[in-house]
Design a protein around this motif. Sequence first.
Motif, PDB file in Angstrom:
ATOM      1  N   ASP A  85       0.833  -1.190   0.000  1.00  0.00           N
ATOM      2  CA  ASP A  85       0.000   0.000   0.000  1.00  0.00           C
ATOM      3  C   ASP A  85       0.876   1.251   0.000  1.00  0.00           C
ATOM      4  O   ASP A  85       2.115   1.162  -0.018  1.00  0.00           O
ATOM      5  N   LYS A  86       0.258   2.416   0.020  1.00  0.00           N
ATOM      6  CA  LYS A  86       1.007   3.662  -0.074  1.00  0.00           C
ATOM      7  C   LYS A  86       1.779   3.980   1.197  1.00  0.00           C
ATOM      8  O   LYS A  86       2.675   4.825   1.184  1.00  0.00           O
ATOM      9  N   GLN A  87       1.445   3.304   2.305  1.00  0.00           N
ATOM     10  CA  GLN A  87       2.180   3.496   3.547  1.00  0.00           C
ATOM     11  C   GLN A  87       3.382   2.558   3.668  1.00  0.00           C
ATOM     12  O   GLN A  87       4.136   2.626   4.632  1.00  0.00           O
ATOM     13  N   LEU A  94      -2.998  -1.030   9.447  1.00  0.00           N
ATOM     14  CA  LEU A  94      -3.778   0.192   9.274  1.00  0.00           C
ATOM     15  C   LEU A  94      -3.396   0.783   7.932  1.00  0.00           C
ATOM     16  O   LEU A  94      -2.253   1.176   7.713  1.00  0.00           O
ATOM     17  N   SER A  95      -4.333   0.793   7.024  1.00  0.00           N
ATOM     18  CA  SER A  95      -4.040   1.211   5.665  1.00  0.00           C
ATOM     19  C   SER A  95      -5.227   1.951   5.074  1.00  0.00           C
ATOM     20  O   SER A  95      -6.386   1.548   5.286  1.00  0.00           O
ATOM     21  N   ALA A  96      -4.928   2.999   4.344  1.00  0.00           N
ATOM     22  CA  ALA A  96      -5.985   3.750   3.672  1.00  0.00           C
ATOM     23  C   ALA A  96      -6.522   3.001   2.464  1.00  0.00           C
ATOM     24  O   ALA A  96      -7.551   3.384   1.897  1.00  0.00           O
ATOM     25  N   GLN A  97      -5.853   1.919   2.068  1.00  0.00           N
ATOM     26  CA  GLN A  97      -6.243   1.190   0.861  1.00  0.00           C
ATOM     27  C   GLN A  97      -7.045  -0.068   1.143  1.00  0.00           C
ATOM     28  O   GLN A  97      -7.359  -0.814   0.217  1.00  0.00           O
ATOM     29  N   ILE A  98      -7.374  -0.317   2.414  1.00  0.00           N
ATOM     30  CA  ILE A  98      -8.204  -1.481   2.705  1.00  0.00           C
ATOM     31  C   ILE A  98      -9.573  -1.037   3.183  1.00  0.00           C
ATOM     32  O   ILE A  98      -9.746   0.065   3.693  1.00  0.00           O
TER      33      ILE A  98
END
Length: 267
Positions: free
Chosen positions: A167-169, A208-212
């Motif tokens: 992911d972007k993180q 913890l991900s903004a993409q899930i």
Amino acid sequence: MKKKQRHGWGTGDQAEQHYLVQPRTLAGGGDIRHVSEFLRASGWRDKSKTGGPLQMESPDRTLRVAYDPYVLPGGWTVHGRANGPNGEWAAQLGQQTPVEIVAGLTDALTRPRTAHAPDVWAPLAEQQWDMRFEGDNYVARSPDGAAWMQYHQSTDGSAMWWTGAKDKQGNGWTAHFTSNTPMHLVQAFSTQLAGPEPALRPRGHFPLSAQIRTWSVSVKPSELSAWQQARITAARASTWARNSARGSRPRTTTPLYTPVGGARTHR
């Protein structure tokens, strides 16, 4: 590891909060018993030492599956010994590779190879992955951009499969397969890699991900146990069926010694 209890496998039956996580490529590693218990039910031997990394060995001792979280970078190692026309091969999968995807490869180790020619790209195409050449590589990317699978062939003829999700993180994992890895195993892996089903994880056991995307669900330990037991029962039934089929085949016996002139008739 075989005696160690992990979260969600206790003896109580009070509902606990879990989450369905999508895409499952970014769901985190999960419970390794999803892999190990299926192998054990399929007749594999557990060679692990108490408190040490997981070590599983196939009945014919030609295949090994290991999981070691105590080294860097750690993760899964799947190894196939040279066997007849098949050369030695190996696969390395990072710690955060979801166990549902790992099981695509390891479950396939317990099943006989089908007569159909494997097609690694077909499961990805069915899920609308984007496929294209990028330089010397052929690359497939998931619609959400998080996961990929790449094939590279060097000028010397050697080839390698490289895959993963991120992911972007920076959360994610990578995996690679050596050139001798049987293609039907790589296809079994790609099938689960592209699978659209969400992964089930306990609270606090996914990145913890903004993409899930997540959905909260209440699950009892007895329900988790029943789902796992169904998977184990299926493995045992399949193993029993294969062993029974082998045992029922007619055997041909060859005389220990036949005279040069053919069999003699005693009078």
